[in-house]
Structure formats: C-alpha cells, structure tokens
Write a protein that holds these residues in place. Structure first.
Motif, PDB file in Angstrom:
ATOM      1  N   THR A 100       0.833  -1.212   0.000  1.00 21.57           N
ATOM      2  CA  THR A 100       0.000   0.000   0.000  1.00 21.57           C
ATOM      3  C   THR A 100       0.863   1.255   0.000  1.00 21.57           C
ATOM      4  OG1 THR A 100      -1.759  -1.150   1.194  1.00 21.57           O
ATOM      5  CG2 THR A 100      -1.787   1.255   1.241  1.00 21.57           C
ATOM      6  N   LEU A 101       1.876   1.278   0.860  1.00 20.27           N
ATOM      7  CA  LEU A 101       2.757   2.450   0.915  1.00 20.27           C
ATOM      8  C   LEU A 101       3.504   2.650  -0.396  1.00 20.27           C
ATOM      9  CD1 LEU A 101       4.280   2.270   4.520  1.00 20.27           C
ATOM     10  CD2 LEU A 101       2.323   3.595   3.707  1.00 20.27           C
ATOM     11  N   THR A 102       3.895   1.548  -1.034  1.00 20.31           N
ATOM     12  CA  THR A 102       4.608   1.657  -2.305  1.00 20.31           C
ATOM     13  C   THR A 102       3.718   2.255  -3.387  1.00 20.31           C
ATOM     14  OG1 THR A 102       5.982  -0.259  -1.768  1.00 20.31           O
ATOM     15  CG2 THR A 102       5.848   0.372  -4.083  1.00 20.31           C
ATOM     16  N   VAL A 103       2.497   1.745  -3.497  1.00 23.28           N
ATOM     17  CA  VAL A 103       1.566   2.268  -4.510  1.00 23.28           C
ATOM     18  C   VAL A 103       1.262   3.736  -4.253  1.00 23.28           C
ATOM     19  CG1 VAL A 103      -0.777   2.085  -5.428  1.00 23.28           C
ATOM     20  CG2 VAL A 103       0.542   0.010  -4.965  1.00 23.28           C
ATOM     21  N   MET A 104       1.012   4.083  -2.997  1.00 22.95           N
ATOM     22  CA  MET A 104       0.706   5.485  -2.674  1.00 22.95           C
ATOM     23  C   MET A 104       1.911   6.385  -2.931  1.00 22.95           C
ATOM     24  SD  MET A 104      -1.761   5.476   0.672  1.00 22.95           S
ATOM     25  CE  MET A 104      -0.390   5.126   1.787  1.00 22.95           C
ATOM     26  N   SER A 105       3.118   5.845  -2.781  1.00 24.33           N
ATOM     27  CA  SER A 105       4.311   6.644  -3.023  1.00 24.33           C
ATOM     28  C   SER A 105       4.419   7.040  -4.487  1.00 24.33           C
ATOM     29  CB  SER A 105       5.563   5.871  -2.588  1.00 24.33           C
ATOM     30  OG  SER A 105       5.552   5.632  -1.190  1.00 24.33           O
TER      31      SER A 105
END
Length: 385
Positions: free
Chosen positions: A343-348
């Motif tokens: 999730t953090l990767t996609v949002m980044s």
C-alpha cells in the motif's frame, strides 16, 4: 533499495508536511477572529470577511487531505484517535462546518440568523479550530489514554476490537493537560499573527487606511502570548522524558528524548531553526519597517518548516509518535501503525503528482491575489460574502 522503513519515514514526512502547511493556512481562522476587533465599520468587516473568504477552501481542503493521508498511511492511528478521541475531532469538524456554512449563507437573501450571527460562527471557528488542533497535536508528545490489542487484527467478529479508549472522556481529557493547552494557545495566537500579516498583504495599500495601522499593532499584541506559549512548550518538549522505541519494539521512557532527536537529526534541527528565524523575521519586518506588507510569506514558510520539524522529531529516530498513558506498550510507532508495504509503495508512486497539485494551488493563489482587495473592487464583485 527502498525498504519498508524508508517508506514509513517517507509517509511520515508527507503527513508532517501537510500538517505544517495546514498550520500556515490557519491564517484564515486567525484573521476571522479579528472581524469585530479590528473591523470598526461594516465596510472594514466586509473587507476582512471577503479577504479570508477567498482562501478558506485552501485550509478546509488541506485539513481533509491531512486526515486522508494519515488514514491511508497510518490507519491504526486513525482508528485509535479518530475512533476513540472522537469528541475532540467532532468539535474540530463542527467548527469548520460552521465556517463553511457561515461563508456560504451570511449574504443569502432571507437568512433568518442574520449576517452578524454567521460572522460570529467565523469567530468561533477562528478561536476553537486552531486551539483544538493544537491540543490534539499536543497528545503526540504528552500521550493519550488508549489501549491497543495488536492480536485482535487477526480475529473476526465482535471480538475484533483493536483499540479502546481507557476512560469515558473520549478525547476531552486532552483539554485538561496543561501542556496541550499551552500548545493550543500558541497555535491560536500564531494563527492570529498570520491572519494580521495576511490581511496586511492582501488588502490594497492606502496611505490613510486606518485598518492597516491597526493590523500592524495587532501583530505585536498577538506575538507576545504566542512567543511565551511557544517557547514554554518547546522548553517542555526538550527537557521531558520521551517515548523511545527499542530494537525489539518495546516502548520506554528516556530522558531528553526529543532533544536527542534534534541532535541526532541535524537536518531536522536546521529546518526548525530556519523556520523559527523566518517567522520572527516576518513578524519583525512588519512591526518595525513602515510600509512592509510581505511578512506573511517569510512567516508562513517559517511556520510550515517549524511545524514540519516538530512533527518529524516526534515520529522519527525510533520514537513513539502517539504514546499511550494507559499502557506504554500500546503506544503507536511508525512500524506498528502503518499500512502494508504494498500500500505504501503504490501510494508513493501516486504522491509524485503532489508537486503538480502544489503548482496549481500557487497559480490559483496568484490569480486570486493579482490585485489587492479594496472596497471599490468589492462593490463591483458579483460574488462576495
């Protein structure tokens, strides 16, 4: 290689940056507290309301974005604080809803409350919005009464209660911690200082404009309590026991933790010092330099940098950013409260569009403020508050 820990720190930085921008944009609330204090005529009060009315959407949108970013990147904080300390957050949202209603309906034909009552709603939001936000942020350092059951995340059904508030106050207890109150008062008076600086810059320069002289004096009046409360809170933070996270995830109290964080994170310390200097520069040039109307920019940028640094210090360097006063080991850290790595990767990747959004905001701001606001221009404006 971008690790999970780097992603956590990256999103804490973005949330902290949004928090800094939000505090800067509270100049809208601060200026609205001065509607009746400085606006001695209906024309002057109308100028103040319409000046802030051009910008209130920026503050409201940033508040919503700040909450959304926190929810997406650190959902356990969102569920714990917003779900447990809901009375404080409900009061904050109520004050901002009243603001939106006041702007949209105060000049509507046939409103039963009258223009004065709607302006009092703006003053209410201006006083309580910044104060309550300051008290809420104060819990990042002084803690809140909650417990977290991490094992409940794997359970299903009614027994899957992850976090609970440890008393019946549900967030109102934050208003009884003296250091939360000190920070709330500091944010309130800072917003009033920024509000006066903004109006000084936004209203069209007129040599004999008595409102301009009153605004400059108001900057001095509000700077004194702001500095007293701000320096007191900073002194408290630098000398208090902080919430350190050991290598095994155990939370422990450590003396001078936040002072240590500043010393071990020199870039953050530089941000903080530069921010403080810029705020003082913006205030000083407005008070002591006749005709200076640009103080809002240095003070505004300085505010954003200072708040950014303060929030970074309470979350980075193995620090629990939302400590629990009911159960120390329930304290929230970047590691135990964040979203999944995916999730953090996609949002980044999505966050890479942020500079374009900021560029649009700057352009929109510039388009609105190409000319200072005057009573003559206001009388010709078809859309006014």
């Amino acid at each position: 290689m971008i690790t999970y820990e780097i992603l956590q720190a990256y999103w804490w930085f973005l949330v902290s940056l949004l928090g800094g921008i939000l505090v800067f944009l509270l100049f809208v609330q601060g200026a609205n507290t001065l509607i009746f204090r400085l606006g001695q005529t209906e024309e002057e009060r109308q100028l103040i309301v319409n000046s802030t009315g051009r910008k209130w959407e920026f503050t409201f949108t940033t508040l919503v974005t700040f909450g959304g970013a926190f929810f997406a990147s650190f959902p356990l904080f969102y569920s714990t604080s917003f779900g447990g300390a809901y009375w404080v957050w409900m009061l904050i949202l109520l004050s901002f809803v009243l603001q939106a209603v006041a702007y949209e309906f105060q000049s509507k034909t046939g409103n039963v409350l009258g223009k004065t009552m709607y302006r009092r709603f703006l003053v209410f939001n201006g006083l309580f919005g910044p104060f309550l936000l300051g008290c809420a942020v104060g819990t990042f350092f002084n803690g809140a009464a909650f417990t977290v059951n991490q094992d409940a995340m794997t359970l299903m059904g009614d027994s899957a209660v992850i976090s609970e508030w440890a008393n019946a106050w549900h967030g109102l207890d934050a208003l009884f911690n003296p250091w939360n109150i000190v920070l709330g008062v500091a944010i309130l008076f800072l917003s009033r200082v920024l509000g006066s600086l903004y109006l000084t810059n936004n209203l069209k320069a007129e040599a004999d404009n008595p409102l301009y002289a009153r605004l400059r004096h108001q900057v001095l009046v509000d700077t004194v309590p702001f500095l007293v409360c701000f320096l007191a809170f900073v002194g408290h933070v630098l000398t208090m026991e902080g919430f350190d996270v050991a290598a095994d995830g155990t939370v422990q109290l450590v003396a001078y933790k936040y002072l240590t964080n500043f010393l071990e994170l020199p870039a953050v310390l530089v941000l903080f010092l530069v921010g403080v200097v810029l705020v003082l520069w913006g205030i000083g040039t407005t008070i002591f330099k006749e005709g200076c109307r640009k103080g809002i920019w240095s003070a505004g940028i300085g505010t954003a940098l200072t708040v950014l640094a303060v929030l970074l210090v309470c979350g980075l360097n193995h620090t629990a950013y939302y400590p629990s006063t009911a159960d120390l080991q329930s304290s929230l850290t970047l590691a135990n409260s964040c979203s999944s790595e995916f999730t953090l990767t996609v949002m980044s990747w999505v966050s890479l569009f942020i500079p374009f959004v900021l560029a649009y905001i700057v352009y929109a701001w510039w388009s609105i403020d190409r000319k200072g606001l005057s009573q003559d221009e206001l009388s010709q404006d078809e859309h006014k508050y």
